[in-house]
Motif scaffolding. Structure first.
Motif, mmCIF file in Angstrom:
data_model
loop_
_atom_site.group_PDB
_atom_site.id
_atom_site.type_symbol
_atom_site.label_atom_id
_atom_site.label_comp_id
_atom_site.label_asym_id
_atom_site.label_seq_id
_atom_site.Cartn_x
_atom_site.Cartn_y
_atom_site.Cartn_z
ATOM 1 N N TRP A 1 2.355 6.727 4.629
ATOM 2 C CA TRP A 1 2.029 6.723 3.198
ATOM 3 C C TRP A 1 0.982 5.660 2.875
ATOM 4 O O TRP A 1 0.012 5.928 2.154
ATOM 5 C CB TRP A 1 3.293 6.489 2.365
ATOM 6 N N ARG B 1 -2.292 6.801 4.057
ATOM 7 C CA ARG B 1 -2.886 7.820 3.182
ATOM 8 C C ARG B 1 -3.499 7.178 1.939
ATOM 9 O O ARG B 1 -4.604 7.535 1.527
ATOM 10 C CB ARG B 1 -1.824 8.845 2.770
ATOM 11 N N ILE B 2 -2.782 6.223 1.339
ATOM 12 C CA ILE B 2 -3.296 5.544 0.147
ATOM 13 C C ILE B 2 -4.648 4.897 0.440
ATOM 14 O O ILE B 2 -5.625 5.065 -0.310
ATOM 15 C CB ILE B 2 -2.290 4.483 -0.341
ATOM 16 N N PRO C 1 -2.403 3.423 -7.865
ATOM 17 C CA PRO C 1 -1.802 4.102 -6.720
ATOM 18 C C PRO C 1 -0.371 4.562 -6.957
ATOM 19 O O PRO C 1 0.046 5.600 -6.430
ATOM 20 C CB PRO C 1 -1.848 3.028 -5.616
ATOM 21 N N ASP D 1 1.107 13.092 -6.287
ATOM 22 C CA ASP D 1 0.534 13.522 -5.011
ATOM 23 C C ASP D 1 1.584 14.233 -4.170
ATOM 24 O O ASP D 1 2.650 13.665 -3.870
ATOM 25 C CB ASP D 1 -0.009 12.299 -4.270
ATOM 26 N N LEU E 1 6.653 12.724 1.589
ATOM 27 C CA LEU E 1 7.054 11.574 2.399
ATOM 28 C C LEU E 1 8.238 10.843 1.759
ATOM 29 O O LEU E 1 9.160 10.386 2.458
ATOM 30 C CB LEU E 1 5.872 10.619 2.571
ATOM 31 N N GLY E 2 8.225 10.756 0.434
ATOM 32 C CA GLY E 2 9.360 10.152 -0.260
ATOM 33 C C GLY E 2 10.635 10.942 -0.059
ATOM 34 O O GLY E 2 11.725 10.369 0.093
ATOM 35 N N ALA F 1 0.886 8.345 -6.649
ATOM 36 C CA ALA F 1 1.912 8.770 -5.694
ATOM 37 C C ALA F 1 2.918 9.722 -6.333
ATOM 38 O O ALA F 1 3.436 10.621 -5.672
ATOM 39 C CB ALA F 1 2.627 7.546 -5.129
ATOM 40 N N SER G 1 2.588 12.456 -0.921
ATOM 41 C CA SER G 1 3.402 11.268 -1.186
ATOM 42 C C SER G 1 4.823 11.652 -1.557
ATOM 43 O O SER G 1 5.793 11.023 -1.108
ATOM 44 C CB SER G 1 2.769 10.439 -2.305
ATOM 45 N N LEU H 1 -0.801 -2.324 -2.728
ATOM 46 C CA LEU H 1 -1.124 -1.313 -3.735
ATOM 47 C C LEU H 1 -2.002 -1.884 -4.848
ATOM 48 O O LEU H 1 -2.880 -1.190 -5.382
ATOM 49 C CB LEU H 1 0.168 -0.736 -4.321
#
Length: 503
Positions: free
Chosen positions: A456, A459-460, A473, A480, A486-487, A477, A483, A378
């Motif tokens: 993830w 995607r980043i 980032p 986003d 996904l979390g 996240a 994101s 990141l």
């Protein structure tokens, strides 16, 4: 000393210039408009800026400054002006006052810059503004401030002048002026200034508290939620004492992080003003005075370490390590390619260490290794974004960093590989530790973690490569939707494993 003479950009026509006062009728083309500099025409104080730049190179120079002060403030300003390079093109400007002065000049008025700053710097700054006709400034012997400025202006303009200022020291000048222009003054100063003479215009004060809150970056506290990870992964979800300690740790590291953000912004002032987005930060833009940030540092440190002491000595040591590494990063490490990203990863991992100490749990070493690779990836994403932006702007170097625009492909490769390594370490953690710990009722749900993490990170880096990623980032996240979704999947998988769904 490096100075520039680029003209100020023309004021936007939609700028709300000021609230007109009754003094506007008393002034005409024959009445000079005199502008203060520090805190008025520019949104900073040159004495504070140059002193900070001088000490930033070597903190021990603060003792040299103390010795210079014995010779008087005018002497200090002259010595600093001779020793410190100031890029006057990028000092933050009060565009509303600049527009007001531009209009006054167009109406035939003489516009004068009268400042307590040293004449060397004042003259360089004056060349930036085509509307300034004359400069009155300190000369290394006399400090042109307060009564001394009032006497000088009264001598130069016996028929009267209008004065634009912002501080209590300007009251002496306003009392000798034909009309008063109040520039973002504090409430008490504005009240006294209104009584000093006819008010020509008032520029309302912006909220310093709001600027301070923005500089503290509370949205970045989401990163500090890492202190809760050891508690959760260590099987102490039902332990109230562990939760209390983790909460104290979260507040302590959040206060320390905000304080170090202020410290970092103080170190980074010149570079931030060259940056496409960081120039809008409160300190770089002048919305937050430098002295306010400096005064907040000891308060923040005392609060943070005081809370750490409630947890224990090891927590204090971790917080101290975080502070020292952050200072080293601000002063030097951030300018070292590759090492800067590694340092940021260590700072993230220290948060996990603090969480382990707070919750008093034994956590797998895989977690710490995973943290290093994930946050290195990141951090590289953040640097890659900056490199690509500077390349787009035609710059060869990234301001304040050790990277060149040609380093983009290398940083892309290192960032993607670090992210994929984090996914692999997650798999190894599941196989060698998580499934063996006996903490989960149905650990098969944990297999959702590697593919979600892969998606993830992918995607980043996809957005990073496209130039669509915010330069932080982690902060990106949090906002986003993909994101966050996904979390949520990872959280649901963890809860399903913990409570044994389907077992």
């Amino acid at each position: 000393m490096t100075t520039h003479s680029r003209p100020a950009p023309p004021a936007s026509p939609d700028i709300a210039v000021a609230q007109a006062g009754t003094g506007a009728e008393a002034t005409g083309p024959d009445t000079p408009l005199v502008l203060d500099l520090d805190g008025s025409l520019i949104r900073c104080d040159l004495l504070h800026e140059t002193a900070l730049a001088y000490v930033r190179r070597n903190p021990l120079r603060i003792f040299v400054l103390a010795r210079w002060l014995l010779e008087g403030r005018a002497a200090v300003k002259r010595k600093l002006a001779e020793r410190v390079s100031v890029d006057v093109d990028f000092l933050p400007v009060n565009e509303e006052l600049a527009a007001f002065a531009t209009e006054a000049k167009a109406n035939g008025r003489t516009v004068v810059l009268a400042t307590a700053a040293d004449v060397f710097l004042a003259s360089a700054i004056a060349r930036r503004f085509p509307f300034i006709d004359k400069v009155v400034a300190s000369d290394g012997v006399t400090n042109i401030k307060g009564a001394a400025k009032a006497d000088k202006l009264a001598e130069l303009y016996p028929d009267g002048f209008a004065y634009a200022g912002d501080s209590a020291a300007d009251l002496a000048v306003w009392r000798r002026a034909k009309s008063v222009v109040i520039v973002e003054a504090r409430g008490s100063v504005e009240r006294d200034a209104r009584q000093a003479g006819p008010v020509e215009a008032v520029f309302p004060r912006k909220s310093v508290a709001r600027a301070f809150a923005k500089a503290a970056r509370p949205h970045q506290w989401a990163k500090n939620a890492l202190v809760f990870a050891p508690l959760i992964l260590g099987g102490h979800l039902a332990d109230p004492a562990a939760w209390v300690n983790a909460l104290i740790a979260f507040v302590a590291i959040s206060i320390l992080a905000s304080t170090t953000y202020l410290l970092n912004d103080l170190f980074d002032l010149p570079e931030d003003r060259l940056h496409w987005s960081k120039r809008h930060r409160p300190l770089a833009s002048g919305r937050l005075p430098v002295l306010y940030a400096i005064a907040a540092l000891p308060v923040g440190f005392l609060l943070s370490f005081g809370l750490g002491a409630l947890i224990g000595a090891i927590a204090v040591v971790i917080l101290l390590a975080y502070l020292l590494l952050t200072v080293a990063y601000s002063m030097s490490l951030k300018r070292q390619p590759i090492l800067d990203a590694f340092t940021l990863a260590v700072l993230f991992t220290l948060r996990l260490g603090l969480g382990i100490t707070a919750a008093q749990v034994v956590v797998s070493p895989w977690l710490l290794v995973f943290s290093m690779f994930l946050f290195s990836s990141l951090s590289f994403a953040k640097r890659h974004t900056e490199i690509e932006r500077m390349a787009t702007l035609g710059e060869r170097k990234v301001a304040g960093r050790g990277y060149l625009s040609s380093d983009g492909p290398l940083i892309l490769a290192m960032g993607v590989s670090s992210g994929l390594a984090a996914v692999m370490i997650m798999v190894l953690y599941l196989i060698n530790d998580a499934f063996q710990a006996g903490l989960y009722q149905n650990s098969v749900w944990l297999w959702a973690f590697p593919p979600v993490l892969f998606l993830w990170i992918g995607r980043i880096w996809l957005l990073c490569q496209r130039g669509e990623l915010n330069d932080d980032p982690v902060a990106f996240a949090v906002r986003d939707r993909a994101s966050v979704a996904l979390g949520a999947v990872m959280a649901a998988a963890f809860l399903a494993a913990w409570f044994g769904l389907g077992a």
